[in-house]
Design a protein around this motif. Structure first.
Motif, PDB file in Angstrom:
ATOM      1  N   LEU A 197       6.688  -1.295  -7.526  1.00  0.00           N
ATOM      2  CA  LEU A 197       7.229  -0.451  -6.456  1.00  0.00           C
ATOM      3  C   LEU A 197       8.744  -0.327  -6.577  1.00  0.00           C
ATOM      4  CD1 LEU A 197       6.662   1.024  -3.687  1.00  0.00           C
ATOM      5  CD2 LEU A 197       7.272  -1.154  -2.617  1.00  0.00           C
ATOM      6  N   TYR A 198       9.401  -1.429  -6.893  1.00  0.00           N
ATOM      7  CA  TYR A 198      10.858  -1.381  -6.992  1.00  0.00           C
ATOM      8  C   TYR A 198      11.321  -0.621  -8.229  1.00  0.00           C
ATOM      9  CZ  TYR A 198      10.717  -4.617  -3.106  1.00  0.00           C
ATOM     10  OH  TYR A 198      10.480  -5.177  -1.877  1.00  0.00           O
ATOM     11  N   PHE A 199      10.506  -0.599  -9.265  1.00  0.00           N
ATOM     12  CA  PHE A 199      10.834   0.261 -10.405  1.00  0.00           C
ATOM     13  C   PHE A 199      10.758   1.736 -10.002  1.00  0.00           C
ATOM     14  CE2 PHE A 199      10.512  -3.372 -13.256  1.00  0.00           C
ATOM     15  CZ  PHE A 199      11.404  -3.024 -14.258  1.00  0.00           C
ATOM     16  N   GLN A 200       9.884   2.046  -9.075  1.00  0.00           N
ATOM     17  CA  GLN A 200       9.779   3.430  -8.620  1.00  0.00           C
ATOM     18  C   GLN A 200      11.034   3.891  -7.879  1.00  0.00           C
ATOM     19  OE1 GLN A 200       6.150   3.832  -6.404  1.00  0.00           O
ATOM     20  NE2 GLN A 200       4.847   3.392  -8.167  1.00  0.00           N
ATOM     21  N   ALA A 201      11.866   2.953  -7.479  1.00  0.00           N
ATOM     22  CA  ALA A 201      13.111   3.311  -6.800  1.00  0.00           C
ATOM     23  C   ALA A 201      14.053   4.093  -7.706  1.00  0.00           C
ATOM     24  CB  ALA A 201      13.818   2.052  -6.290  1.00  0.00           C
ATOM     25  N   VAL A 202      13.871   3.981  -9.012  1.00  0.00           N
ATOM     26  CA  VAL A 202      14.750   4.697  -9.944  1.00  0.00           C
ATOM     27  C   VAL A 202      14.044   5.868 -10.615  1.00  0.00           C
ATOM     28  CG1 VAL A 202      16.122   2.627 -10.385  1.00  0.00           C
ATOM     29  CG2 VAL A 202      14.193   3.154 -11.886  1.00  0.00           C
ATOM     30  N   ALA A 203      12.777   6.084 -10.276  1.00  0.00           N
ATOM     31  CA  ALA A 203      11.977   7.066 -11.010  1.00  0.00           C
ATOM     32  C   ALA A 203      12.395   8.508 -10.761  1.00  0.00           C
ATOM     33  CB  ALA A 203      10.495   6.890 -10.669  1.00  0.00           C
ATOM     34  N   ASP A 204      13.052   8.782  -9.634  1.00  0.00           N
ATOM     35  CA  ASP A 204      13.375  10.177  -9.310  1.00  0.00           C
ATOM     36  C   ASP A 204      14.838  10.537  -9.547  1.00  0.00           C
ATOM     37  OD1 ASP A 204      14.583   8.783  -7.251  1.00  0.00           O
ATOM     38  OD2 ASP A 204      14.045  10.257  -5.715  1.00  0.00           O
ATOM     39  N   LEU A 205      15.612   9.628 -10.127  1.00  0.00           N
ATOM     40  CA  LEU A 205      17.054   9.856 -10.228  1.00  0.00           C
ATOM     41  C   LEU A 205      17.408  11.070 -11.081  1.00  0.00           C
ATOM     42  CD1 LEU A 205      18.353   6.181 -10.645  1.00  0.00           C
ATOM     43  CD2 LEU A 205      18.172   7.544  -8.552  1.00  0.00           C
ATOM     44  N   GLU A 206      16.532  11.411 -12.025  1.00  0.00           N
ATOM     45  CA  GLU A 206      16.808  12.550 -12.907  1.00  0.00           C
ATOM     46  C   GLU A 206      15.917  13.751 -12.582  1.00  0.00           C
ATOM     47  OE1 GLU A 206      18.033  10.421 -17.045  1.00  0.00           O
ATOM     48  OE2 GLU A 206      15.937  10.153 -16.451  1.00  0.00           O
ATOM     49  N   THR A 237       0.837  -1.193   0.000  1.00  0.00           N
ATOM     50  CA  THR A 237       0.000   0.000   0.000  1.00  0.00           C
ATOM     51  C   THR A 237       0.871   1.242   0.000  1.00  0.00           C
ATOM     52  OG1 THR A 237      -1.733  -1.149   1.224  1.00  0.00           O
ATOM     53  CG2 THR A 237      -1.822   1.253   1.192  1.00  0.00           C
ATOM     54  N   ARG A 238       0.670   2.100  -0.987  1.00  0.00           N
ATOM     55  CA  ARG A 238       1.449   3.334  -1.100  1.00  0.00           C
ATOM     56  C   ARG A 238       0.535   4.452  -1.576  1.00  0.00           C
ATOM     57  NH1 ARG A 238       5.404   5.492  -5.254  1.00  0.00           N
ATOM     58  NH2 ARG A 238       6.847   6.812  -4.091  1.00  0.00           N
ATOM     59  N   PHE A 239       0.558   5.571  -0.866  1.00  0.00           N
ATOM     60  CA  PHE A 239      -0.303   6.706  -1.186  1.00  0.00           C
ATOM     61  C   PHE A 239      -1.767   6.279  -1.307  1.00  0.00           C
ATOM     62  CE2 PHE A 239       3.778   8.171  -3.172  1.00  0.00           C
ATOM     63  CZ  PHE A 239       4.055   9.131  -2.211  1.00  0.00           C
ATOM     64  N   GLY A 240      -2.168   5.368  -0.416  1.00  0.00           N
ATOM     65  CA  GLY A 240      -3.562   4.961  -0.362  1.00  0.00           C
ATOM     66  C   GLY A 240      -3.986   3.974  -1.424  1.00  0.00           C
ATOM     67  N   ARG A 241      -3.055   3.433  -2.181  1.00  0.00           N
ATOM     68  CA  ARG A 241      -3.445   2.451  -3.192  1.00  0.00           C
ATOM     69  C   ARG A 241      -2.508   1.256  -3.159  1.00  0.00           C
ATOM     70  NH1 ARG A 241      -1.016   2.448  -8.459  1.00  0.00           N
ATOM     71  NH2 ARG A 241       0.789   3.825  -8.600  1.00  0.00           N
ATOM     72  N   LEU A 268       2.582  11.004  -6.624  1.00  0.00           N
ATOM     73  CA  LEU A 268       3.743  11.877  -6.557  1.00  0.00           C
ATOM     74  C   LEU A 268       4.171  12.333  -7.942  1.00  0.00           C
ATOM     75  CD1 LEU A 268       5.739  13.184  -4.680  1.00  0.00           C
ATOM     76  CD2 LEU A 268       7.163  11.145  -4.817  1.00  0.00           C
ATOM     77  N   SER A 269       4.149  11.424  -8.908  1.00  0.00           N
ATOM     78  CA  SER A 269       4.505  11.821 -10.261  1.00  0.00           C
ATOM     79  C   SER A 269       3.499  12.814 -10.819  1.00  0.00           C
ATOM     80  CB  SER A 269       4.577  10.588 -11.176  1.00  0.00           C
ATOM     81  OG  SER A 269       5.838   9.989 -11.108  1.00  0.00           O
ATOM     82  N   GLY A 270       2.226  12.616 -10.476  1.00  0.00           N
ATOM     83  CA  GLY A 270       1.222  13.568 -10.928  1.00  0.00           C
ATOM     84  C   GLY A 270       1.473  14.954 -10.381  1.00  0.00           C
ATOM     85  N   ILE A 271       1.877  15.013  -9.125  1.00  0.00           N
ATOM     86  CA  ILE A 271       2.198  16.300  -8.518  1.00  0.00           C
ATOM     87  C   ILE A 271       3.369  16.955  -9.239  1.00  0.00           C
ATOM     88  CG2 ILE A 271       3.091  17.396  -6.422  1.00  0.00           C
ATOM     89  CD1 ILE A 271       1.505  15.331  -4.826  1.00  0.00           C
ATOM     90  N   LEU A 272       4.394  16.149  -9.548  1.00  0.00           N
ATOM     91  CA  LEU A 272       5.553  16.701 -10.241  1.00  0.00           C
ATOM     92  C   LEU A 272       5.173  17.205 -11.631  1.00  0.00           C
ATOM     93  CD1 LEU A 272       8.297  14.108  -9.255  1.00  0.00           C
ATOM     94  CD2 LEU A 272       7.998  16.427  -8.388  1.00  0.00           C
TER      95      LEU A 272
END
Length: 370
Positions: free
Chosen positions: A287-296, A276-280, A356-360
């Motif tokens: 989830l583990y792919f999201q570990a690299v989503a913010d590197l850039e 469960t993350r951000f209510g979903r 979070l990506s939507g916010i960005l």
């Protein structure tokens, strides 16, 4: 100087033996462990001296701590007398203060003092930062030996539970792990320091104050004597948040070593279920792919650093991702089905479809339209 018990005067060869000895002079602690509500003063403020809140030279945390000390003098014990010297890095004071902090928190958590969970929370955070700062200052002067002695004295494996003061020790260890990695390289980090951080998610859940401290473990990626790579793999099913944030930090530190861990994680068929993350609910592999989503992405925080540490402003916020690393991540996204297809302008951030990506995206659109 050998550690010495303040109650019985006995000297010990190690801090661990001091902490665990059966002290015959413990009556003082027992006497202060069971205060009654009637013994607690309702108002000890000296109005003639002015309200403490009027002292603009004190920050909010300092004022809150002083209020706790006025309201619960029998609970806080010797901490008010020790905290200033401890915060300055005096090794004797910091050793005594952390031991007293443990006694105070244990007394409240087991119900031997009024206040319950709320008081435990307030006491924990009142002394968290100054004690972490003090232990860090002592370590900057005395080196890793000091931190390793504390890690040994408060080793969760020895007592089969995480110590009440473990978050303070982990915080100071984390600061030195980062400094050492950046100045001397990963080989100079003691393996026992990483072992202490790595043990945290084995004993506490993600809502415990110490859990956040464990993320600094990622700074030890590719250590020659302690496999930071193996530990996230072992915990991937049970502790996905630890694994995700630790892996994210590892990518900032050594993207090629982190990629090896990442590839094993996302292709392991034994890793299943959701988190469960951000209510979903989100698939663990996603989830583990999201570990690299913010590197850039500069808007996010970058690699994990311990709370209260002012040197984290110097840490990198963006990774110059090697094209081969980025290509392999993209290939894995397609192979695992996390991405059905990729566009010509595909980026790592496309791997995080969360709120979070939507916010960005909204932040980016707002800047473009202004």
């Amino acid at each position: 100087m050998s550690p010495e018990c303040d109650d019985c005067g006995q000297e010990f060869t190690t801090l661990s033996r001091l902490r665990l000895h059966d002290c015959p002079g413990g009556q003082r602690s027992e006497a202060t462990d069971d205060p009654t509500t009637d013994e607690l003063p309702t108002d000890t403020t000296d109005e003639s001296a002015g309200s403490p809140a009027s002292d603009s030279g004190l920050d909010r945390q300092e004022l809150d701590r002083q209020e706790l000390e006025r309201e619960h003098p029998d609970v806080v014990g010797d901490l008010p007398d020790l905290i200033d010297d401890a915060r300055a890095g005096d090794l004797s004071a910091i050793s005594r203060a952390i031991a007293e902090y443990e006694r105070v928190l244990t007394t409240v958590s087991r119900g031997d003092a009024p206040g319950g969970d709320d008081l435990h929370h307030d006491l924990l955070f009142a002394y968290y930062e100054p004690l972490a700062d003090g232990l860090d200052a002592a370590a900057e002067t005395g080196g890793w030996e000091i931190l390793l002695e504390f890690a040994d004295a408060y080793d969760p494996h020895e007592q089969n539970e995480f110590p009440e003061v473990g978050h303070v020790i982990a915080n100071a260890i984390g600061r030195s792990v980062i400094r050492t990695r950046r100045s001397e390289g990963v080989d100079a980090i003691p393996a026992d320091a990483l072992a202490f951080l790595g043990a945290i998610p084995e004993y506490v859940d993600e809502f415990h104050v110490a859990y956040e401290e464990s993320y600094t473990y990622g700074w030890g990626i590719d250590h020659p004597d302690h496999s930071v790579a193996d530990h996230p793999l072992a915990l991937a099913q049970d502790e996905p948040l630890f694994v995700k944030v630790t892996l994210n930090t590892a990518f900032y530190v050594d993207q090629h070593a982190a990629l090896d861990v990442f590839e094993t994680l996302v292709t392991d068929e034994a890793i299943s279920g959701t988190h469960t993350r951000f209510g979903r609910e989100i698939d663990r592999t996603e989830l583990y792919f999201q570990a690299v989503a913010d590197l850039e992405t500069e808007q996010l925080l970058g690699p994990h650093a311990p709370p209260y540490w002012d040197e984290d402003d110097d840490l990198p916020r963006v990774v110059d991702v090697d094209p081969d690393v980025k290509q392999r991540i993209q290939d894995l996204a397609l192979e695992t089905g996390v991405a059905d297809s990729v566009s010509a302008d595909w980026s790592l951030r496309d791997l995080d479809s969360s709120l979070l990506s939507g916010i960005l995206d909204e932040m980016s659109d707002s800047r473009d339209g202004s």
